[in-house]
Write a protein that holds these residues in place. Structure first.
Motif, PDB file in Angstrom:
ATOM      1  N   SER A  57     -16.425  36.746 119.900  1.00 27.95           N
ATOM      2  CA  SER A  57     -16.416  36.621 118.446  1.00 27.95           C
ATOM      3  C   SER A  57     -17.300  35.464 118.006  1.00 27.95           C
ATOM      4  O   SER A  57     -17.481  34.481 118.732  1.00 27.95           O
ATOM      5  CB  SER A  57     -14.985  36.375 117.958  1.00 27.95           C
ATOM      6  OG  SER A  57     -14.956  36.002 116.607  1.00 27.95           O
ATOM      7  N   SER A  58     -17.819  35.544 116.787  1.00 30.45           N
ATOM      8  CA  SER A  58     -18.551  34.408 116.226  1.00 30.45           C
ATOM      9  C   SER A  58     -17.598  33.244 115.950  1.00 30.45           C
ATOM     10  O   SER A  58     -18.040  32.122 115.693  1.00 30.45           O
ATOM     11  CB  SER A  58     -19.265  34.814 114.934  1.00 30.45           C
ATOM     12  OG  SER A  58     -18.336  35.248 113.952  1.00 30.45           O
ATOM     13  N   HIS A  59     -16.297  33.498 116.030  1.00 28.44           N
ATOM     14  CA  HIS A  59     -15.279  32.466 115.838  1.00 28.44           C
ATOM     15  C   HIS A  59     -14.647  32.059 117.167  1.00 28.44           C
ATOM     16  O   HIS A  59     -13.493  31.647 117.220  1.00 28.44           O
ATOM     17  CB  HIS A  59     -14.205  32.974 114.868  1.00 28.44           C
ATOM     18  CG  HIS A  59     -14.731  33.282 113.510  1.00 28.44           C
ATOM     19  ND1 HIS A  59     -14.647  32.410 112.449  1.00 28.44           N
ATOM     20  CD2 HIS A  59     -15.396  34.369 113.041  1.00 28.44           C
ATOM     21  CE1 HIS A  59     -15.220  32.949 111.381  1.00 28.44           C
ATOM     22  NE2 HIS A  59     -15.682  34.137 111.716  1.00 28.44           N
ATOM     23  N   CYS A  60     -15.423  32.167 118.227  1.00 28.93           N
ATOM     24  CA  CYS A  60     -14.910  31.894 119.569  1.00 28.93           C
ATOM     25  C   CYS A  60     -14.822  30.392 119.839  1.00 28.93           C
ATOM     26  O   CYS A  60     -15.763  29.637 119.582  1.00 28.93           O
ATOM     27  CB  CYS A  60     -15.819  32.544 120.607  1.00 28.93           C
ATOM     28  SG  CYS A  60     -15.193  32.513 122.291  1.00 28.93           S
ATOM     29  N   GLY A  61     -13.674  29.954 120.353  1.00 30.72           N
ATOM     30  CA  GLY A  61     -13.511  28.564 120.761  1.00 30.72           C
ATOM     31  C   GLY A  61     -13.702  27.599 119.606  1.00 30.72           C
ATOM     32  O   GLY A  61     -13.387  27.894 118.446  1.00 30.72           O
ATOM     33  N   ASP A  76     -16.795  27.377 110.636  1.00 29.40           N
ATOM     34  CA  ASP A  76     -16.714  28.451 109.653  1.00 29.40           C
ATOM     35  C   ASP A  76     -17.686  28.158 108.516  1.00 29.40           C
ATOM     36  O   ASP A  76     -17.615  27.104 107.884  1.00 29.40           O
ATOM     37  CB  ASP A  76     -15.314  28.543 109.045  1.00 29.40           C
ATOM     38  CG  ASP A  76     -14.300  29.179 109.976  1.00 29.40           C
ATOM     39  OD1 ASP A  76     -14.718  29.808 110.956  1.00 29.40           O
ATOM     40  OD2 ASP A  76     -13.091  29.040 109.707  1.00 29.40           O
ATOM     41  N   ALA A  77     -18.559  29.102 108.245  1.00 30.98           N
ATOM     42  CA  ALA A  77     -19.380  29.023 107.040  1.00 30.98           C
ATOM     43  C   ALA A  77     -18.525  29.459 105.849  1.00 30.98           C
ATOM     44  O   ALA A  77     -17.519  30.160 106.016  1.00 30.98           O
ATOM     45  CB  ALA A  77     -20.606  29.920 107.173  1.00 30.98           C
ATOM     46  N   PRO A  78     -18.904  29.078 104.634  1.00 26.03           N
ATOM     47  CA  PRO A  78     -18.126  29.499 103.461  1.00 26.03           C
ATOM     48  C   PRO A  78     -17.935  31.005 103.366  1.00 26.03           C
ATOM     49  O   PRO A  78     -16.916  31.481 102.858  1.00 26.03           O
ATOM     50  CB  PRO A  78     -18.953  28.959 102.293  1.00 26.03           C
ATOM     51  CG  PRO A  78     -19.626  27.739 102.856  1.00 26.03           C
ATOM     52  CD  PRO A  78     -19.966  28.111 104.276  1.00 26.03           C
ATOM     53  N   MET A  79     -18.881  31.796 103.870  1.00 27.73           N
ATOM     54  CA  MET A  79     -18.787  33.239 103.773  1.00 27.73           C
ATOM     55  C   MET A  79     -17.602  33.806 104.549  1.00 27.73           C
ATOM     56  O   MET A  79     -17.168  34.944 104.308  1.00 27.73           O
ATOM     57  CB  MET A  79     -20.094  33.886 104.247  1.00 27.73           C
ATOM     58  CG  MET A  79     -20.347  35.277 103.683  1.00 27.73           C
ATOM     59  SD  MET A  79     -19.785  36.608 104.763  1.00 27.73           S
ATOM     60  CE  MET A  79     -21.068  36.605 105.989  1.00 27.73           C
ATOM     61  N   HIS A  80     -17.045  33.018 105.482  1.00 29.76           N
ATOM     62  CA  HIS A  80     -15.852  33.480 106.197  1.00 29.76           C
ATOM     63  C   HIS A  80     -14.676  33.627 105.235  1.00 29.76           C
ATOM     64  O   HIS A  80     -13.823  34.503 105.411  1.00 29.76           O
ATOM     65  CB  HIS A  80     -15.506  32.480 107.307  1.00 29.76           C
ATOM     66  CG  HIS A  80     -14.308  32.853 108.115  1.00 29.76           C
ATOM     67  ND1 HIS A  80     -14.120  34.113 108.645  1.00 29.76           N
ATOM     68  CD2 HIS A  80     -13.221  32.121 108.505  1.00 29.76           C
ATOM     69  CE1 HIS A  80     -12.992  34.142 109.326  1.00 29.76           C
ATOM     70  NE2 HIS A  80     -12.413  32.958 109.241  1.00 29.76           N
ATOM     71  N   SER A  81     -14.631  32.806 104.210  1.00 31.24           N
ATOM     72  CA  SER A  81     -13.504  32.813 103.285  1.00 31.24           C
ATOM     73  C   SER A  81     -13.656  33.833 102.169  1.00 31.24           C
ATOM     74  O   SER A  81     -12.668  34.190 101.512  1.00 31.24           O
ATOM     75  CB  SER A  81     -13.324  31.420 102.671  1.00 31.24           C
ATOM     76  OG  SER A  81     -12.971  30.482 103.665  1.00 31.24           O
ATOM     77  N   GLY A  82     -14.856  34.297 101.929  1.00 32.78           N
ATOM     78  CA  GLY A  82     -15.106  35.271 100.874  1.00 32.78           C
ATOM     79  C   GLY A  82     -16.587  35.376 100.596  1.00 32.78           C
ATOM     80  O   GLY A  82     -17.379  34.531 101.017  1.00 32.78           O
ATOM     81  N   SER A  83     -16.980  36.414  99.866  1.00 33.34           N
ATOM     82  CA  SER A  83     -18.403  36.648  99.620  1.00 33.34           C
ATOM     83  C   SER A  83     -19.000  35.689  98.601  1.00 33.34           C
ATOM     84  O   SER A  83     -20.223  35.550  98.518  1.00 33.34           O
ATOM     85  CB  SER A  83     -18.632  38.092  99.165  1.00 33.34           C
ATOM     86  OG  SER A  83     -17.989  38.316  97.913  1.00 33.34           O
ATOM     87  N   PHE A 106     -16.778  23.097 105.099  1.00 31.20           N
ATOM     88  CA  PHE A 106     -16.945  23.789 106.368  1.00 31.20           C
ATOM     89  C   PHE A 106     -15.740  23.495 107.248  1.00 31.20           C
ATOM     90  O   PHE A 106     -15.425  22.341 107.524  1.00 31.20           O
ATOM     91  CB  PHE A 106     -18.232  23.345 107.060  1.00 31.20           C
ATOM     92  CG  PHE A 106     -19.422  23.288 106.134  1.00 31.20           C
ATOM     93  CD1 PHE A 106     -19.821  24.410 105.432  1.00 31.20           C
ATOM     94  CD2 PHE A 106     -20.109  22.105 105.935  1.00 31.20           C
ATOM     95  CE1 PHE A 106     -20.897  24.364 104.554  1.00 31.20           C
ATOM     96  CE2 PHE A 106     -21.191  22.040 105.067  1.00 31.20           C
ATOM     97  CZ  PHE A 106     -21.584  23.168 104.367  1.00 31.20           C
ATOM     98  N   ILE A 107     -15.054  24.545 107.685  1.00 33.72           N
ATOM     99  CA  ILE A 107     -13.854  24.401 108.508  1.00 33.72           C
ATOM    100  C   ILE A 107     -14.238  24.484 109.982  1.00 33.72           C
ATOM    101  O   ILE A 107     -15.023  25.346 110.386  1.00 33.72           O
ATOM    102  CB  ILE A 107     -12.824  25.492 108.151  1.00 33.72           C
ATOM    103  CG1 ILE A 107     -12.285  25.259 106.730  1.00 33.72           C
ATOM    104  CG2 ILE A 107     -11.685  25.524 109.156  1.00 33.72           C
ATOM    105  CD1 ILE A 107     -11.372  26.357 106.230  1.00 33.72           C
ATOM    106  N   VAL A 108     -13.677  23.584 110.781  1.00 31.28           N
ATOM    107  CA  VAL A 108     -13.888  23.585 112.227  1.00 31.28           C
ATOM    108  C   VAL A 108     -12.526  23.648 112.898  1.00 31.28           C
ATOM    109  O   VAL A 108     -11.648  22.823 112.625  1.00 31.28           O
ATOM    110  CB  VAL A 108     -14.650  22.330 112.704  1.00 31.28           C
ATOM    111  CG1 VAL A 108     -14.913  22.411 114.198  1.00 31.28           C
ATOM    112  CG2 VAL A 108     -15.962  22.173 111.940  1.00 31.28           C
TER     113      VAL A 108
END
Length: 271
Positions: A73-77, A81-88, A225-227
């Protein structure tokens, strides 16, 4: 200058430790890896394919080392998170993807907020808890900072019952940090929000959709940006350091695995 690695190890063996109910999330834990060793048939075969030679022609009797990564996944380990992960959309504009974030946005002063004495398994991290932790750290300004939450989750390994019973943020606590100007939001937990099962139970109990992934959805209101899945926060002082998050440059994705590194100068480790 001392460097502290804040990134988790991506080990395919961890996939086998997932509880059956979470097997669909294996690609978030680690990729599948096909190992091709120089002294084994796969490494020799790949070498020979490129050079048109045989095993007998190999210079030292060996080929080369190579790996093939799949189901990742692009969310591996440890990942950003880019803002687009939370919504468009974010702050009324098209939300940015990971390749649209500049590296200097992901290199900034850091502060560690120690929440271990206040959090509970699967419980919410409140704005009040954050304020108490900031006061304890002697921090009153996090504008432009990376705020790293030390919840105690790094003591758990994949397969431990407590690994997925992590405390998590809410809409209110996330907006509290972004309202103070924090631009990177990090945690030692596997997730930023409370566990999915906890949020789903609250939704079923109240039929209130605001419980569904509310901490991540807060990013659509104020960009940050969430890590997730940080480690070694115990090795950091509470402040006085810089931290860099260096994601793989993937085109048009909502996140990317990252090497997170803290840069210390003349500071000791935390307790």
């Amino acid at each position: 200058m001392k460097l502290i690695d804040l990134s988790t190890l991506l080990d395919p063996h961890d996939r086998d430790l997932l509880p059956p109910a979470l097997s669909a999330a294996a690609g978030v834990v680690a990729p599948k890896i096909e190992y091709q060793r120089p002294d084994e048939a796969e490494g020799k075969d790949r070498f020979c394919e490129f050079f048109g030679c045989t095993h007998e022609d190999l210079p030292d009797g060996e080929g080369w080392g190579s790996e093939v990564l799949t189901d990742m996944s692009s969310h591996c380990g440890t990942h950003v998170d880019a803002p687009m992960h939370s919504g468009s959309r974010c702050e009324g504009q098209p939300a940015r993807t990971i390749d649209q974030i500049e590296l200097d946005e992901l290199f900034c002063p850091g502060v560690v907020l120690d929440l271990r004495a206040m959090v509970t398994p699967c419980g919410a991290i409140t704005p009040e808890m954050l304020n108490v932790a900031m006061d304890a750290a002697g921090v009153n300004d996090v504008a432009g900072h990376a705020v790293l939450l030390r919840t105690g989750q790094e003591r758990f390994r994949m397969g431990d019952p407590g690994f997925f019973q992590y405390p998590g943020m809410t809409r209110e606590s996330t907006l509290h940090l972004t309202g103070l100007g924090a631009k990177v939001l990090g945690t030692d937990a596997v997730g930023w929000d409370r566990p999915f099962a906890t949020m789903a139970a609250d939704f079923r109990r109240t039929n209130d959709r605001r419980y569904l992934w509310d901490a991540h959805k807060a990013i659509t209101e104020r960009e940050a940006f969430i890590v997730q899945q940080l480690c070694n926060l115990a090795a950091l002082p509470v402040s006085g350091f810089h931290v860099g998050f260096f994601p793989i440059k993937l085109a048009r994705t909502s996140a990317a695995p990252a090497r997170a590194v803290a840069f210390l100068s003349g500071k000791g480790a935390a307790a």
